[in-house]
Scaffold this active site. Structure first.
Site, PDB file in Angstrom:
ATOM      1  N   ARG A  48      -1.712 -18.037 -10.901  1.00 27.12           N
ATOM      2  CA  ARG A  48      -1.264 -19.478 -11.073  1.00 27.12           C
ATOM      3  C   ARG A  48      -2.708 -20.140 -10.093  1.00 27.12           C
ATOM      4  O   ARG A  48      -2.753 -21.410 -10.377  1.00 27.12           O
ATOM      5  CB  ARG A  48      -0.106 -19.704 -10.359  1.00 27.12           C
ATOM      6  CG  ARG A  48       0.908 -19.495 -11.430  1.00 27.12           C
ATOM      7  CD  ARG A  48       2.297 -19.800 -10.936  1.00 27.12           C
ATOM      8  NE  ARG A  48       2.625 -18.683  -9.810  1.00 27.12           N
ATOM      9  CZ  ARG A  48       3.892 -18.550  -9.327  1.00 27.12           C
ATOM     10  NH1 ARG A  48       5.127 -18.881  -9.935  1.00 27.12           N
ATOM     11  NH2 ARG A  48       4.175 -17.450  -8.309  1.00 27.12           N
ATOM     12  N   LYS A 151       7.706  -1.394  -8.668  1.00 28.17           N
ATOM     13  CA  LYS A 151       8.847  -1.330  -8.041  1.00 28.17           C
ATOM     14  C   LYS A 151       8.829  -2.531  -7.239  1.00 28.17           C
ATOM     15  O   LYS A 151       7.851  -2.983  -6.760  1.00 28.17           O
ATOM     16  CB  LYS A 151       9.363  -0.241  -7.141  1.00 28.17           C
ATOM     17  CG  LYS A 151       8.239   0.154  -6.257  1.00 28.17           C
ATOM     18  CD  LYS A 151       8.570   1.152  -5.060  1.00 28.17           C
ATOM     19  CE  LYS A 151       9.634   0.739  -4.026  1.00 28.17           C
ATOM     20  NZ  LYS A 151       8.780   0.376  -2.549  1.00 28.17           N
ATOM     21  N   HIS A 181       4.649   5.416  -7.298  1.00 27.73           N
ATOM     22  CA  HIS A 181       3.331   5.902  -6.878  1.00 27.73           C
ATOM     23  C   HIS A 181       3.133   7.155  -6.574  1.00 27.73           C
ATOM     24  O   HIS A 181       2.454   8.078  -6.766  1.00 27.73           O
ATOM     25  CB  HIS A 181       2.411   5.111  -6.425  1.00 27.73           C
ATOM     26  CG  HIS A 181       2.924   4.989  -4.890  1.00 27.73           C
ATOM     27  ND1 HIS A 181       3.724   4.467  -4.295  1.00 27.73           N
ATOM     28  CD2 HIS A 181       2.232   5.610  -3.938  1.00 27.73           C
ATOM     29  CE1 HIS A 181       3.866   4.402  -2.892  1.00 27.73           C
ATOM     30  NE2 HIS A 181       2.868   5.163  -2.689  1.00 27.73           N
ATOM     31  N   LYS A 185       1.030  11.572  -6.809  1.00 29.80           N
ATOM     32  CA  LYS A 185       0.168  12.071  -5.872  1.00 29.80           C
ATOM     33  C   LYS A 185      -0.116  13.501  -6.055  1.00 29.80           C
ATOM     34  O   LYS A 185       0.909  14.058  -6.857  1.00 29.80           O
ATOM     35  CB  LYS A 185       0.841  11.963  -4.432  1.00 29.80           C
ATOM     36  CG  LYS A 185       1.064  10.612  -3.856  1.00 29.80           C
ATOM     37  CD  LYS A 185       1.955  10.679  -2.530  1.00 29.80           C
ATOM     38  CE  LYS A 185       2.040   9.163  -1.931  1.00 29.80           C
ATOM     39  NZ  LYS A 185       1.333   8.762  -0.713  1.00 29.80           N
ATOM     40  N   GLU A 219       6.947   6.804   8.426  1.00 31.41           N
ATOM     41  CA  GLU A 219       5.782   6.023   8.520  1.00 31.41           C
ATOM     42  C   GLU A 219       5.455   5.479  10.143  1.00 31.41           C
ATOM     43  O   GLU A 219       6.586   5.139  10.646  1.00 31.41           O
ATOM     44  CB  GLU A 219       5.650   4.823   7.742  1.00 31.41           C
ATOM     45  CG  GLU A 219       5.689   5.175   6.292  1.00 31.41           C
ATOM     46  CD  GLU A 219       5.833   4.009   5.465  1.00 31.41           C
ATOM     47  OE1 GLU A 219       4.730   3.679   4.929  1.00 31.41           O
ATOM     48  OE2 GLU A 219       7.108   3.292   5.169  1.00 31.41           O
ATOM     49  N   ASP A 238      13.775   0.520  -0.560  1.00 30.86           N
ATOM     50  CA  ASP A 238      12.477   0.700  -0.571  1.00 30.86           C
ATOM     51  C   ASP A 238      11.795   2.017  -0.772  1.00 30.86           C
ATOM     52  O   ASP A 238      10.686   2.273  -1.535  1.00 30.86           O
ATOM     53  CB  ASP A 238      11.861   0.048   0.685  1.00 30.86           C
ATOM     54  CG  ASP A 238      10.267  -0.090   0.845  1.00 30.86           C
ATOM     55  OD1 ASP A 238       9.811  -0.570  -0.433  1.00 30.86           O
ATOM     56  OD2 ASP A 238       9.699   0.399   1.659  1.00 30.86           O
ATOM     57  N   HIS A 243      11.090   6.893  -4.015  1.00 28.15           N
ATOM     58  CA  HIS A 243      10.345   8.102  -3.589  1.00 28.15           C
ATOM     59  C   HIS A 243      11.100   9.465  -3.404  1.00 28.15           C
ATOM     60  O   HIS A 243      10.701  10.645  -3.752  1.00 28.15           O
ATOM     61  CB  HIS A 243       9.325   7.617  -2.439  1.00 28.15           C
ATOM     62  CG  HIS A 243       8.572   6.341  -2.946  1.00 28.15           C
ATOM     63  ND1 HIS A 243       8.102   5.927  -3.926  1.00 28.15           N
ATOM     64  CD2 HIS A 243       8.184   5.420  -2.027  1.00 28.15           C
ATOM     65  CE1 HIS A 243       7.351   4.879  -4.031  1.00 28.15           C
ATOM     66  NE2 HIS A 243       7.539   4.416  -2.608  1.00 28.15           N
ATOM     67  N   LYS A 343      10.419   3.381   9.315  1.00 30.88           N
ATOM     68  CA  LYS A 343       9.171   2.554   9.857  1.00 30.88           C
ATOM     69  C   LYS A 343       9.153   2.786  11.443  1.00 30.88           C
ATOM     70  O   LYS A 343      10.083   2.941  11.930  1.00 30.88           O
ATOM     71  CB  LYS A 343       9.253   0.997   9.440  1.00 30.88           C
ATOM     72  CG  LYS A 343       9.341   0.865   7.884  1.00 30.88           C
ATOM     73  CD  LYS A 343       8.076   1.029   7.392  1.00 30.88           C
ATOM     74  CE  LYS A 343       8.244   0.491   5.840  1.00 30.88           C
ATOM     75  NZ  LYS A 343       7.224   0.778   4.939  1.00 30.88           N
TER      76      LYS A 343
HETATM   77  C1  BG6 Z   1       6.215   1.851  -0.831  1.00 32.61           C
HETATM   78  C2  BG6 Z   1       6.859   1.040  -0.099  1.00 32.61           C
HETATM   79  O1  BG6 Z   1       6.433   1.962  -2.301  1.00 32.61           O
HETATM   80  O2  BG6 Z   1       5.461   3.066  -0.459  1.00 32.61           O
HETATM   81  C3  BG6 Z   1       6.192   1.015   1.219  1.00 32.61           C
HETATM   82  O3  BG6 Z   1       7.155  -0.180  -0.409  1.00 32.61           O
HETATM   83  C4  BG6 Z   1       5.955   2.037   1.798  1.00 32.61           C
HETATM   84  O4  BG6 Z   1       7.035   0.457   2.169  1.00 32.61           O
HETATM   85  C5  BG6 Z   1       4.935   2.838   0.975  1.00 32.61           C
HETATM   86  O5  BG6 Z   1       4.923   1.854   2.956  1.00 32.61           O
HETATM   87  C6  BG6 Z   1       4.494   4.177   1.418  1.00 32.61           C
HETATM   88  O6  BG6 Z   1       3.467   4.770   0.512  1.00 32.61           O
HETATM   89  P1  BG6 Z   1       2.469   5.867   0.859  1.00 32.61           P
HETATM   90  O7  BG6 Z   1       1.827   6.354  -0.206  1.00 32.61           O
HETATM   91  O8  BG6 Z   1       1.632   5.200   1.944  1.00 32.61           O
HETATM   92  O9  BG6 Z   1       3.160   6.908   1.608  1.00 32.61           O
END
Ligand code: BG6
Length: 503
Positions: A48, A151, A181, A185, A219, A238, A243, A343
């Site tokens: 936009r 997502k 994603h 990997k 993380e 999340d 994942h 986190k």
């Molecule tokens: C994302 C989450 O899907 O994956 C994030 O929304 C997260 O919160 C991320 O940080 C982690 O991905 P990767 O590839 O850095 O392990």
């Protein structure tokens, strides 16, 4: 590798957003450098904001400079790549936008381009875009048109079902690419190669030899600027729903008879459907949530989650989640799968550990029991991509002293070339129309179904102890109880360093 891909137009909805600059465009740029884009391609950014082609290109250029795995873009290559990026300013509910998009392409060209609609927008725009696309009935079933959805795919089981319904009204499943994603990997894909390309694992890959499985995706970072999204999601939605659940499927699934997209996805759905549903009463026994308070990481002060930008001041959202799951089938009956993610953890680490049972009898009874460790197979995804098998060895010297030693290989060390970014792999698969690494409708729904009781209970009850862990800890004390109740502990992640150069 010469892919010989058909011409493609990638329509990037949300082109001015974070995801485009951080992931999608750096991946496309790297594919360009590797000669893996179709000879004829165009990227049409839609958003936009009042941009010109040049402004959008400049913005995306900055993204590539910051986030490309190859580092800052080389000037001439960037100019050549970016020549094919164009910008369309529009409101997402404006039907003229879609007419213009569908007229795009090169009618005089020999081969009509595939048109890939990539939804890199906030999820609240998904419905509008899908509905607008639905005004062109010709899209349905024509695989020249594909749609890519990021997502979060829904907010819970019900909304995921509604989104699937909406999508399946406009497209058929083969045209839909729901991204997780993690599946792109290298090491995650290597789980299948490791399990099904080697005959030695299968006989021991079951309840007779394995004591339990742990999956940790930790993380070190917090939520950054993503407070608005994250506060309505939390760690369970999340990370675990997608994942970690997919990692679990790859470890637990039966051998596919081929790598055809649906064959592999069927096997994963079988796992998800066999996961024992946690009754509401049992949620406290099977699930732990945590939220970080203020503290220190690497000597720097860190503010509490509730003080992060765009986070509700008394937020009940979890930044750590751990689950204990059971899979009710022949192979895994009675074997716990412990999953945890968070986190602000002490390390960035993604690791799957298969802890084997102890030897049935050992003749080393005189040894200190502390030294003796049952075998453990570790598949590490981050920070080092590799596999470790922990075994016992005799320490050199007189007498019989045992010591755990690791047999390991590390991707970088063995293959000595960089892995593509997950998004590169996924984008190529979209362009060549192979949905194997993407989530099918039933997979997404089955994964929501597993976590739904926990979401319900956590949604209904505020956690009075929040915040309950400090940055730099492995989550709250309750997470320890989850394994301790079963006389187990969370395993210390393996370290590849400094054992091997390049790892
Ligand atoms: C994302 C989450 O899907 O994956 C994030 O929304 C997260 O919160 C991320 O940080 C982690 O991905 P990767 O590839 O850095 O392990």
């Amino acid at each position: 590798m010469n892919m010989n891909l058909d011409p493609a137009i990638i329509v990037l909805f949300g082109a001015s957003g974070d995801l485009s600059a951080r992931k999608v465009i750096p991946a496309l740029y790297n594919l360009y450098l590797d000669g893996l884009l179709p000879e004829r391609y165009e990227i049409v950014g839609v958003a936009r904001s009042n941009f010109s082609d040049e402004v959008l290109r400049e913005r995306l250029h900055e993204g590539v400079n910051r986030f490309s795995r190859r580092g800052p873009a080389e000037a001439a290559a960037w100019v050549a790549f970016a020549r094919q990026i164009h910008y369309l300013q529009a409101e997402y509910d404006d039907s003229r936008l879609y007419e213009r998009l569908l007229q795009r392409g090169d009618p005089s060209g020999e081969k009509q381009p595939n048109i890939i609609f990539y939804l890199a927008t906030p999820p609240n725009l998904f419905s509008t875009i899908i509905e607008q696309l639905g005004k062109s009935p010709a899209l349905r079933g024509d695989e020249r048109y594909r749609i890519v959805i990021e997502k979060p795919f829904g907010h819970d089981l019900e909304s995921a079902k509604a989104l699937n319904q909406k999508l399946l009204h406009v497209f058929v499943e083969q045209q839909i690419y729901r991204i997780d994603h993690y599946l792109g990997k290298e090491t995650v894909q290597n789980i299948l190669a490791f399990r099904f390309g080697n005959a030695i694992w299968e006989p021991i890959w079951n309840r007779n030899y394995i004591d339990h499985v742990q999956i940790t995706v930790a993380e070190k970072i917090g939520i950054g600027q993503r407070g608005r999204y994250y506060d309505s999601a939390g760690a369970l939605r999340d990370m675990i729903q997608n994942h970690l659940m997919q990692l679990l499927c790859l470890i637990a699934m039966e051998a596919p008879s081929s790598f055809a997209a649906d064959e592999v996805r069927n096997k994963k759905v079988d796992v998800l459907q066999a996961i024992r549903l946690i009754s509401k009463e049992k949620v406290p026994e099977h699930a732990v949530r945590g939220q970080y308070g203020q503290g220190w990481v690497d000597g720097k002060p860190v503010q509490a989650y509730r003080r992060e930008k765009d986070v509700y001041a008394v937020s009940n959202t979890e930044t750590f989640a751990a689950l204990k799951l059971f899979i009710d089938n022949w192979r895994w009956q009675g074997i716990p799968f412990y999953l945890r993610t968070g986190k602000m953890m002490p390390e960035r680490i993604s690791e799957i550990s298969l802890q084997f049972r102890p030897v049935p009898h050992h003749p080393f009874a005189h040894l200190n029991a502390q030294v003796f460790q049952p075998n453990r197979l570790v598949i590490q995804i981050e920070p080092n991509e590799g596999v470790v098998l922990r075994t016992q060895a005799k320490e050199p010297g007189l007498g019989m002293q045992l010591k755990p030693v690791d047999m390991m290989y590390c991707y970088k060390d063995v293959f000595r070339r960089p892995s593509p970014d997950a998004y590169e792999t996924l984008l190529v698969d979209i362009m060549r129309n192979d949905p194997g690494l993407f989530m099918r409708a039933d997979q997404v729904e089955a994964a929501w179904n597993v976590i739904q009781p926990v979401l319900d209970v956590w949604g209904e009850t505020a956690e009075l102890n929040f915040p309950n862990y400090q940055p730099g800890q492995w989550g709250p004390a309750e997470a320890e109880s989850l394994t301790a109740r079963d006389r187990r502990t969370w395993l210390v992640p393996v370290s590849f360093e400094p054992k091997r150069e390049g790892c």
